[in-house]
Design a protein around this motif. Structure first.
Motif, PDB file in Angstrom:
ATOM      1  N   THR A  78       0.866  -1.170   0.000  1.00  0.00           N
ATOM      2  CA  THR A  78       0.000   0.000   0.000  1.00  0.00           C
ATOM      3  C   THR A  78       0.904   1.223   0.000  1.00  0.00           C
ATOM      4  OG1 THR A  78      -1.720  -1.165   1.221  1.00  0.00           O
ATOM      5  CG2 THR A  78      -1.780   1.250   1.272  1.00  0.00           C
ATOM      6  N   ILE A  79       0.657   2.136  -0.908  1.00  0.00           N
ATOM      7  CA  ILE A  79       1.452   3.363  -0.974  1.00  0.00           C
ATOM      8  C   ILE A  79       0.723   4.448  -0.203  1.00  0.00           C
ATOM      9  CG2 ILE A  79       2.380   5.163  -2.474  1.00  0.00           C
ATOM     10  CD1 ILE A  79       2.708   3.055  -4.637  1.00  0.00           C
ATOM     11  N   ILE A  80       1.455   5.102   0.685  1.00  0.00           N
ATOM     12  CA  ILE A  80       0.893   6.197   1.464  1.00  0.00           C
ATOM     13  C   ILE A  80       1.667   7.461   1.132  1.00  0.00           C
ATOM     14  CG2 ILE A  80       0.456   7.108   3.766  1.00  0.00           C
ATOM     15  CD1 ILE A  80       0.163   4.284   4.754  1.00  0.00           C
ATOM     16  N   THR A  81       0.937   8.474   0.708  1.00  0.00           N
ATOM     17  CA  THR A  81       1.534   9.776   0.409  1.00  0.00           C
ATOM     18  C   THR A  81       1.114  10.745   1.503  1.00  0.00           C
ATOM     19  OG1 THR A  81       1.408   9.323  -1.951  1.00  0.00           O
ATOM     20  CG2 THR A  81       1.734  11.622  -1.302  1.00  0.00           C
ATOM     21  N   ILE A 139      -1.181  17.741   7.729  1.00  0.00           N
ATOM     22  CA  ILE A 139      -0.573  16.718   6.881  1.00  0.00           C
ATOM     23  C   ILE A 139      -1.731  15.899   6.331  1.00  0.00           C
ATOM     24  CG2 ILE A 139       0.905  14.679   6.758  1.00  0.00           C
ATOM     25  CD1 ILE A 139       2.603  15.890   8.968  1.00  0.00           C
ATOM     26  N   ALA A 140      -1.848  15.882   5.009  1.00  0.00           N
ATOM     27  CA  ALA A 140      -2.879  15.093   4.338  1.00  0.00           C
ATOM     28  C   ALA A 140      -2.277  13.742   3.974  1.00  0.00           C
ATOM     29  CB  ALA A 140      -3.380  15.817   3.097  1.00  0.00           C
ATOM     30  N   ILE A 141      -2.951  12.670   4.351  1.00  0.00           N
ATOM     31  CA  ILE A 141      -2.441  11.317   4.151  1.00  0.00           C
ATOM     32  C   ILE A 141      -3.381  10.578   3.213  1.00  0.00           C
ATOM     33  CG2 ILE A 141      -1.807   9.166   5.294  1.00  0.00           C
ATOM     34  CD1 ILE A 141      -1.358  10.892   7.848  1.00  0.00           C
ATOM     35  N   ASP A 142      -2.830  10.141   2.078  1.00  0.00           N
ATOM     36  CA  ASP A 142      -3.606   9.424   1.065  1.00  0.00           C
ATOM     37  C   ASP A 142      -3.100   7.993   0.949  1.00  0.00           C
ATOM     38  OD1 ASP A 142      -5.266  11.646   0.057  1.00  0.00           O
ATOM     39  OD2 ASP A 142      -3.344  12.488  -0.567  1.00  0.00           O
ATOM     40  N   PHE A 143      -4.044   7.072   0.781  1.00  0.00           N
ATOM     41  CA  PHE A 143      -3.750   5.640   0.682  1.00  0.00           C
ATOM     42  C   PHE A 143      -4.017   5.165  -0.737  1.00  0.00           C
ATOM     43  CE2 PHE A 143      -5.153   6.695   4.911  1.00  0.00           C
ATOM     44  CZ  PHE A 143      -4.250   6.041   5.733  1.00  0.00           C
ATOM     45  N   PRO A 182     -10.568   6.904   2.503  1.00  0.00           N
ATOM     46  CA  PRO A 182     -10.577   8.365   2.332  1.00  0.00           C
ATOM     47  C   PRO A 182      -9.302   8.954   2.943  1.00  0.00           C
ATOM     48  CG  PRO A 182     -12.580   7.597   3.436  1.00  0.00           C
ATOM     49  CD  PRO A 182     -11.673   6.427   3.314  1.00  0.00           C
ATOM     50  N   SER A 183      -8.918  10.116   2.473  1.00  0.00           N
ATOM     51  CA  SER A 183      -7.736  10.773   3.022  1.00  0.00           C
ATOM     52  C   SER A 183      -7.924  11.042   4.510  1.00  0.00           C
ATOM     53  CB  SER A 183      -7.483  12.104   2.313  1.00  0.00           C
ATOM     54  OG  SER A 183      -7.171  11.891   0.965  1.00  0.00           O
ATOM     55  N   VAL A 184      -6.807  11.043   5.208  1.00  0.00           N
ATOM     56  CA  VAL A 184      -6.782  11.381   6.628  1.00  0.00           C
ATOM     57  C   VAL A 184      -6.010  12.677   6.749  1.00  0.00           C
ATOM     58  CG1 VAL A 184      -5.827  10.689   8.874  1.00  0.00           C
ATOM     59  CG2 VAL A 184      -6.868   8.974   7.379  1.00  0.00           C
ATOM     60  N   GLU A 185      -6.487  13.573   7.609  1.00  0.00           N
ATOM     61  CA  GLU A 185      -5.762  14.812   7.844  1.00  0.00           C
ATOM     62  C   GLU A 185      -5.358  14.895   9.305  1.00  0.00           C
ATOM     63  OE1 GLU A 185      -7.937  18.245   6.537  1.00  0.00           O
ATOM     64  OE2 GLU A 185      -7.715  17.708   4.434  1.00  0.00           O
ATOM     65  N   ILE A 186      -4.103  15.256   9.517  1.00  0.00           N
ATOM     66  CA  ILE A 186      -3.610  15.498  10.865  1.00  0.00           C
ATOM     67  C   ILE A 186      -3.408  17.000  10.987  1.00  0.00           C
ATOM     68  CG2 ILE A 186      -1.718  15.141  12.482  1.00  0.00           C
ATOM     69  CD1 ILE A 186      -1.349  12.370  11.250  1.00  0.00           C
ATOM     70  N   LEU A 242       3.711  -1.210   3.974  1.00  0.00           N
ATOM     71  CA  LEU A 242       3.494   0.152   3.511  1.00  0.00           C
ATOM     72  C   LEU A 242       4.737   0.690   2.822  1.00  0.00           C
ATOM     73  CD1 LEU A 242       1.956   1.603   6.807  1.00  0.00           C
ATOM     74  CD2 LEU A 242       0.732   0.570   4.878  1.00  0.00           C
ATOM     75  N   GLU A 243       4.524   1.364   1.723  1.00  0.00           N
ATOM     76  CA  GLU A 243       5.543   2.212   1.112  1.00  0.00           C
ATOM     77  C   GLU A 243       5.046   3.624   1.359  1.00  0.00           C
ATOM     78  OE1 GLU A 243       6.609   1.554  -2.984  1.00  0.00           O
ATOM     79  OE2 GLU A 243       6.114  -0.577  -2.769  1.00  0.00           O
ATOM     80  N   PHE A 244       5.896   4.480   1.864  1.00  0.00           N
ATOM     81  CA  PHE A 244       5.409   5.814   2.179  1.00  0.00           C
ATOM     82  C   PHE A 244       6.390   6.882   1.731  1.00  0.00           C
ATOM     83  CE2 PHE A 244       7.548   4.008   5.816  1.00  0.00           C
ATOM     84  CZ  PHE A 244       8.396   5.008   6.258  1.00  0.00           C
TER      85      PHE A 244
END
Length: 113
Positions: A3-6, A14-18, A28-32, A57-59
């Motif tokens: 799974t690639i996480i950007t 920080i917006a986190i996309d899977f 859905p995107s996660v925001e911190i 995970l690849e991030f």
């Protein structure tokens, strides 16, 4: 398949996309939010859901304004998120190793049937 996480670093979040890379519908995107106390609970909840997929995970971090270099708080948050992902991958790899050992010993039963 991984799974690639950007993780996109912005001034206040920080917006986190899977990306599952297999055509499956991603989370859905996660925001911190970076203001005030930092809450990683939403990210942890998503990672718990990902455990059942048994994918490492690849991030990557996208920080076009170099905020992690210029803001110590953001640098610390980035390191914390990285540590969370590394520990997640260790857990997945340990589970895969245990499963492979059980299969080779003939102790495997399919619990997902």
């Amino acid at each position: 398949m991984n799974t690639i996480i950007t993780n996109t670093i912005e001034q206040n979040k920080i917006a986190i996309d899977f990306n599952f890379q297999d055509g499956a519908l991603s989370f859905p995107s996660v925001e911190i939010n970076l203001e005030g106390d930092i809450d990683f609970n939403t990210l942890i909840e998503k990672l718990i859901e990902l455990l059942e997929h048994k994918r490492t995970l690849e991030f990557e971090f996208v920080d076009t304004a170099d905020l992690a270099k210029s803001t110590p708080k953001i640098a610390l948050i980035q390191k914390t998120i990285t540590d969370i992902y590394v520990e997640f991958n260790k857990k997945i790899e340990a589970e895969k190793l245990e499963l492979n050992e059980n299969i080779s010993e003939g102790d495997y039963t399919d619990t997902q049937a």
